[in-house]
Design an enzyme around this catalytic site. Sequence first.
Site, PDB file in Angstrom:
ATOM      1  N   PRO A  64     -22.503  -2.726  86.668  1.00 54.54           N
ATOM      2  CA  PRO A  64     -23.897  -2.831  87.105  1.00 54.54           C
ATOM      3  C   PRO A  64     -23.941  -3.009  88.626  1.00 54.54           C
ATOM      4  CG  PRO A  64     -23.435  -4.348  85.310  1.00 54.54           C
ATOM      5  CD  PRO A  64     -22.127  -3.814  85.785  1.00 54.54           C
ATOM      6  N   HIS A  65     -24.817  -2.264  89.280  1.00 53.99           N
ATOM      7  CA  HIS A  65     -24.873  -2.340  90.739  1.00 53.99           C
ATOM      8  C   HIS A  65     -26.291  -2.071  91.217  1.00 53.99           C
ATOM      9  CE1 HIS A  65     -24.011   1.834  89.608  1.00 53.99           C
ATOM     10  NE2 HIS A  65     -24.723   2.180  90.654  1.00 53.99           N
TER      11      HIS A  65
END
Length: 153
Positions: A64-65
């Site tokens: 996740p970013h």
Amino acid sequence: MGSLFTILPEAVGAIRADSKPAILGQLADRFATVYALDRSDVLAKLQEREKLGSTGFGRGVAIPHARLAGVNRPVAALLRLEAPVAFDAADGRPVDIVFGLLSPEHAGATHLHALAAISRMMRDEEMHAALTQAPGPEAIYGLICNVIDRDAA
């Protein structure tokens, strides 16, 4: 060349979660606590990115970013799950390693380079196995730092 992202020892941990939203919430908690960020801002950005398509990378890993105002250089957190959780990954496998990345709001190439470095690390079979089998957060942090130091040399 310095490292492409910063990860602090406190940003590495083991968690219990039973859903993708629970994982993103705990990741936001970790980023907020360790890097003094606003939890709701972090969570909103991670959820916004996830709506574009799952960050489930495959082979049991999610990355996740997001880009976020108030972050002045890419920062990371790694959570190892006690049990795998469905994450809509490309290969359909549940995830047990979640490697989060937050970058400055306008960090185009910087964000992509940091993301690429994490992807390379997570694609490495030996590294993946070592992270999965590491006895605890300190060992996981040491493994990550060894790779960062090697790549920066």
